[in-house]
Design an enzyme around this catalytic site. Sequence first.
Site, PDB file in Angstrom:
ATOM      1  N   ARG A 162      20.484  41.613  49.115  1.00  0.00           N
ATOM      2  CA  ARG A 162      20.710  42.523  50.068  1.00  0.00           C
ATOM      3  C   ARG A 162      21.811  42.451  51.169  1.00  0.00           C
ATOM      4  NH1 ARG A 162      14.855  42.630  50.574  1.00  0.00           N
ATOM      5  NH2 ARG A 162      13.932  44.020  49.055  1.00  0.00           N
ATOM      6  N   LYS A 203      36.070  48.832  50.942  1.00  0.00           N
ATOM      7  CA  LYS A 203      35.386  49.593  49.612  1.00  0.00           C
ATOM      8  C   LYS A 203      35.372  48.679  48.773  1.00  0.00           C
ATOM      9  CE  LYS A 203      37.272  54.274  50.583  1.00  0.00           C
ATOM     10  NZ  LYS A 203      38.139  55.303  50.014  1.00  0.00           N
ATOM     11  N   GLU A 250      51.225  51.475  46.166  1.00  0.00           N
ATOM     12  CA  GLU A 250      50.400  51.701  47.481  1.00  0.00           C
ATOM     13  C   GLU A 250      51.437  51.604  48.623  1.00  0.00           C
ATOM     14  OE1 GLU A 250      47.507  52.818  46.893  1.00  0.00           O
ATOM     15  OE2 GLU A 250      46.442  51.889  44.991  1.00  0.00           O
ATOM     16  N   LYS A 280      46.767  50.402  57.163  1.00  0.00           N
ATOM     17  CA  LYS A 280      45.261  50.263  56.555  1.00  0.00           C
ATOM     18  C   LYS A 280      44.363  49.904  57.468  1.00  0.00           C
ATOM     19  CE  LYS A 280      42.503  50.147  52.694  1.00  0.00           C
ATOM     20  NZ  LYS A 280      42.208  50.047  51.339  1.00  0.00           N
ATOM     21  N   GLU A 282      35.133  56.548  55.949  1.00  0.00           N
ATOM     22  CA  GLU A 282      35.622  57.887  55.441  1.00  0.00           C
ATOM     23  C   GLU A 282      35.171  59.198  55.704  1.00  0.00           C
ATOM     24  OE1 GLU A 282      37.998  57.318  51.626  1.00  0.00           O
ATOM     25  OE2 GLU A 282      37.429  59.415  51.234  1.00  0.00           O
ATOM     26  N   ARG A 321      40.332  58.494  56.758  1.00  0.00           N
ATOM     27  CA  ARG A 321      40.546  57.705  55.809  1.00  0.00           C
ATOM     28  C   ARG A 321      40.916  58.255  54.412  1.00  0.00           C
ATOM     29  NH1 ARG A 321      37.452  51.877  54.503  1.00  0.00           N
ATOM     30  NH2 ARG A 321      38.680  51.366  52.729  1.00  0.00           N
ATOM     31  N   ASN A 354      43.726  58.262  50.147  1.00  0.00           N
ATOM     32  CA  ASN A 354      43.752  58.811  48.615  1.00  0.00           C
ATOM     33  C   ASN A 354      45.077  59.703  48.012  1.00  0.00           C
ATOM     34  OD1 ASN A 354      41.266  57.375  47.882  1.00  0.00           O
ATOM     35  ND2 ASN A 354      40.263  58.571  49.279  1.00  0.00           N
ATOM     36  N   HIS A 382      45.762  59.999  44.408  1.00  0.00           N
ATOM     37  CA  HIS A 382      44.526  59.284  43.925  1.00  0.00           C
ATOM     38  C   HIS A 382      43.777  60.228  43.030  1.00  0.00           C
ATOM     39  CE1 HIS A 382      45.798  55.959  46.110  1.00  0.00           C
ATOM     40  NE2 HIS A 382      44.774  54.991  45.571  1.00  0.00           N
ATOM     41  N   HIS A 412      43.432  59.261  39.486  1.00  0.00           N
ATOM     42  CA  HIS A 412      42.085  58.872  38.863  1.00  0.00           C
ATOM     43  C   HIS A 412      41.894  59.686  37.818  1.00  0.00           C
ATOM     44  CE1 HIS A 412      40.073  57.114  43.135  1.00  0.00           C
ATOM     45  NE2 HIS A 412      40.967  56.425  42.176  1.00  0.00           N
ATOM     46  N   HIS A 440      46.513  51.121  37.525  1.00  0.00           N
ATOM     47  CA  HIS A 440      45.693  52.284  38.918  1.00  0.00           C
ATOM     48  C   HIS A 440      47.215  52.399  39.648  1.00  0.00           C
ATOM     49  CE1 HIS A 440      43.737  53.574  41.919  1.00  0.00           C
ATOM     50  NE2 HIS A 440      44.170  52.657  42.872  1.00  0.00           N
TER      51      HIS A 440
HETATM   52  P1  NAD Z   1      43.868  43.897  38.502  1.00  0.00           P
HETATM   53  O1  NAD Z   1      42.789  43.424  39.543  1.00  0.00           O
HETATM   54  O2  NAD Z   1      43.309  44.506  37.221  1.00  0.00           O
HETATM   55  O3  NAD Z   1      44.871  43.026  38.442  1.00  0.00           O
HETATM   56  C1  NAD Z   1      46.041  43.041  37.768  1.00  0.00           C
HETATM   57  C2  NAD Z   1      46.185  42.196  36.525  1.00  0.00           C
HETATM   58  O4  NAD Z   1      47.030  40.949  37.183  1.00  0.00           O
HETATM   59  C3  NAD Z   1      45.075  41.638  35.943  1.00  0.00           C
HETATM   60  O5  NAD Z   1      45.584  41.167  34.551  1.00  0.00           O
HETATM   61  C4  NAD Z   1      44.984  40.526  36.708  1.00  0.00           C
HETATM   62  O6  NAD Z   1      44.308  39.323  35.808  1.00  0.00           O
HETATM   63  C5  NAD Z   1      46.466  40.004  36.865  1.00  0.00           C
HETATM   64  N1  NAD Z   1      46.766  39.049  37.857  1.00  0.00           N
HETATM   65  C6  NAD Z   1      46.023  38.980  39.194  1.00  0.00           C
HETATM   66  N2  NAD Z   1      46.699  38.199  39.954  1.00  0.00           N
HETATM   67  C7  NAD Z   1      47.649  37.547  39.263  1.00  0.00           C
HETATM   68  C8  NAD Z   1      48.664  36.601  39.578  1.00  0.00           C
HETATM   69  N3  NAD Z   1      48.951  36.155  40.710  1.00  0.00           N
HETATM   70  N4  NAD Z   1      49.518  36.307  38.435  1.00  0.00           N
HETATM   71  C9  NAD Z   1      49.372  36.864  37.416  1.00  0.00           C
HETATM   72  N5  NAD Z   1      48.396  37.587  37.188  1.00  0.00           N
HETATM   73  C10 NAD Z   1      47.763  38.050  37.813  1.00  0.00           C
HETATM   74  O7  NAD Z   1      44.457  45.184  39.194  1.00  0.00           O
HETATM   75  P2  NAD Z   1      45.043  45.720  40.723  1.00  0.00           P
HETATM   76  O8  NAD Z   1      46.115  46.328  40.527  1.00  0.00           O
HETATM   77  O9  NAD Z   1      45.291  44.243  41.547  1.00  0.00           O
HETATM   78  O10 NAD Z   1      43.957  46.336  41.215  1.00  0.00           O
HETATM   79  C11 NAD Z   1      43.504  47.510  40.661  1.00  0.00           C
HETATM   80  C12 NAD Z   1      42.079  47.945  41.197  1.00  0.00           C
HETATM   81  O11 NAD Z   1      41.959  47.920  42.784  1.00  0.00           O
HETATM   82  C13 NAD Z   1      41.538  49.095  40.655  1.00  0.00           C
HETATM   83  O12 NAD Z   1      40.324  49.106  39.980  1.00  0.00           O
HETATM   84  C14 NAD Z   1      41.495  50.162  41.885  1.00  0.00           C
HETATM   85  O13 NAD Z   1      40.458  51.077  42.012  1.00  0.00           O
HETATM   86  C15 NAD Z   1      41.078  49.216  42.923  1.00  0.00           C
HETATM   87  N6  NAD Z   1      41.408  49.543  44.353  1.00  0.00           N
HETATM   88  C16 NAD Z   1      40.758  49.373  45.441  1.00  0.00           C
HETATM   89  C17 NAD Z   1      40.972  49.691  46.627  1.00  0.00           C
HETATM   90  C18 NAD Z   1      39.938  49.648  47.696  1.00  0.00           C
HETATM   91  O14 NAD Z   1      40.168  50.148  48.951  1.00  0.00           O
HETATM   92  N7  NAD Z   1      39.010  48.887  47.554  1.00  0.00           N
HETATM   93  C19 NAD Z   1      42.368  50.210  46.852  1.00  0.00           C
HETATM   94  C20 NAD Z   1      42.991  50.274  45.863  1.00  0.00           C
HETATM   95  C21 NAD Z   1      42.768  49.981  44.670  1.00  0.00           C
HETATM   96  N1  GLY Z   2      42.395  52.914  48.920  1.00  0.00           N
HETATM   97  C1  GLY Z   2      41.528  53.896  49.857  1.00  0.00           C
HETATM   98  C2  GLY Z   2      40.842  53.384  50.856  1.00  0.00           C
HETATM   99  O1  GLY Z   2      40.729  52.054  50.973  1.00  0.00           O
HETATM  100  O2  GLY Z   2      40.414  54.144  51.528  1.00  0.00           O
END
Ligand code: NAD
Ligand code: GLY
Length: 366
Positions: A126, A148, A190, A232, A242, A246, A250, A253, A257, A270
């Site tokens: 939890r 998020k 971003e 942010k 949101e 907030r 997006n 997005h 998406h 992404h």
């Molecule tokens: P990811 O986590 O898949 O990382 C991208 C690639 O880089 C992967 O292959 C990873 O293993 C590799 N990698 C990571 N760090 C590395 C490093 N230092 N050196 C070499 N390789 C490395 O993708 P991302 O672009 O970081 O994140 C995308 C995700 O984030 C999506 O799922 C998206 O929905 C999510 N997201 C979430 C929010 C939020 O607010 N929570 C906001 C934007 C995106």
């Molecule tokens: N990336 C969208 C949010 O964090 O709200």
Amino acid sequence: MTPYPSPTTLQVELDDRSYPITIGQSLLAKDDLFTPYIKGKRVAIVTNDVVAPLYLEPLRQTLLAAGKQVTAIVLPDGEEEKNWSSLMRVFDVLLQEKCDRKTTLVALGGGVIGDLTGFAAATYMRGIPFIQVPTTLLAQVDSSVGGKTGINHPLGKNMIGAFYQPQAVIADTSTLDSLPARELSAGLAEVIKHGAIIDAAFFDWIEDNIAKLVIRDPEALAFAIKRSCEIKADVVRQDEREGGLRAILNFGHTFGHAIEAGLGYGKWLHGEAVGCGMMMAADLSHRLGFIDGNTVQRIAAVVRAAGLPTVAPDLGVERWLELMQVDKKNEGGQIKFILLKPLGTSVVMPVPQDALRATLKACVQA
Ligand code: NAD
Ligand code: GLY
């Protein structure tokens, strides 16, 4: 003399859930950044099989030297692994290792690991504390901040999750040295988003400095990360869950998406989908008279210069519309879009079908 400039620290102000974001070089070695946020003795680092060979051992050594008992959970890499079975693997190890509710999870990786680990922390027993250690540009400028967390469902991106804030975000910019160029570009999407929706002066700065950002000029990157986190953090402070504002984060997005789900998770990154999605949202904003054609061209030029796609995949108009129906912003079956009105300011609204269909036709591969 210290070998690196001092780290920068910002605060995400959320009453008793406030936390710091520390940005700087070689932070994985600094135990004093971690230990104030690890109350118990046990730590479980969640990472993946790409990041683990690069950064797991240095971080593990830092935490061991600080007297912590460290478990590592190494998941397969990839957006397509941000799913229920990866989450279960985390819970399996935590339970097998008898990790109690004082255990702190550390998300070491990009947005996939950060989102998934945060959701594991939100739900294990939890709720247990977690720390974000983002290692991609995208995670350092966006996903690690704001709480998020979640996983994908085959029918929709990020559909299962929780708002759950970390104890701290520790962004070691040295880790970006090993990031593939395509991933760096994805993070720049971003950064561009933050300028476009909220800060026209920052957008101008990005335009002027995009070439430096692409070649990883450390000063330019440090500024882009800091300004993005400030923007942010300020939005999240005003609207953590949101309820309204907030949603502007997006921008791009709704289209993005749909590209990710439509092509299959992992086909486009992404950030690539968001880059192209911002182009489409700019086109739509122009069709509704909110921005001029020159602004659309400026957005296209900066997205292209960041190394991101500006032509959308041809999913078919009806399939696009079907995919965009699965979006958390929608209400009563109406698709909502983030539009620029003008550049540096954004609105969230449904749009007339004819304008949307025109954008979908104009922006896809001929
Ligand atoms: P990811 O986590 O898949 O990382 C991208 C690639 O880089 C992967 O292959 C990873 O293993 C590799 N990698 C990571 N760090 C590395 C490093 N230092 N050196 C070499 N390789 C490395 O993708 P991302 O672009 O970081 O994140 C995308 C995700 O984030 C999506 O799922 C998206 O929905 C999510 N997201 C979430 C929010 C939020 O607010 N929570 C906001 C934007 C995106
Ligand atoms: N990336 C969208 C949010 O964090 O709200």
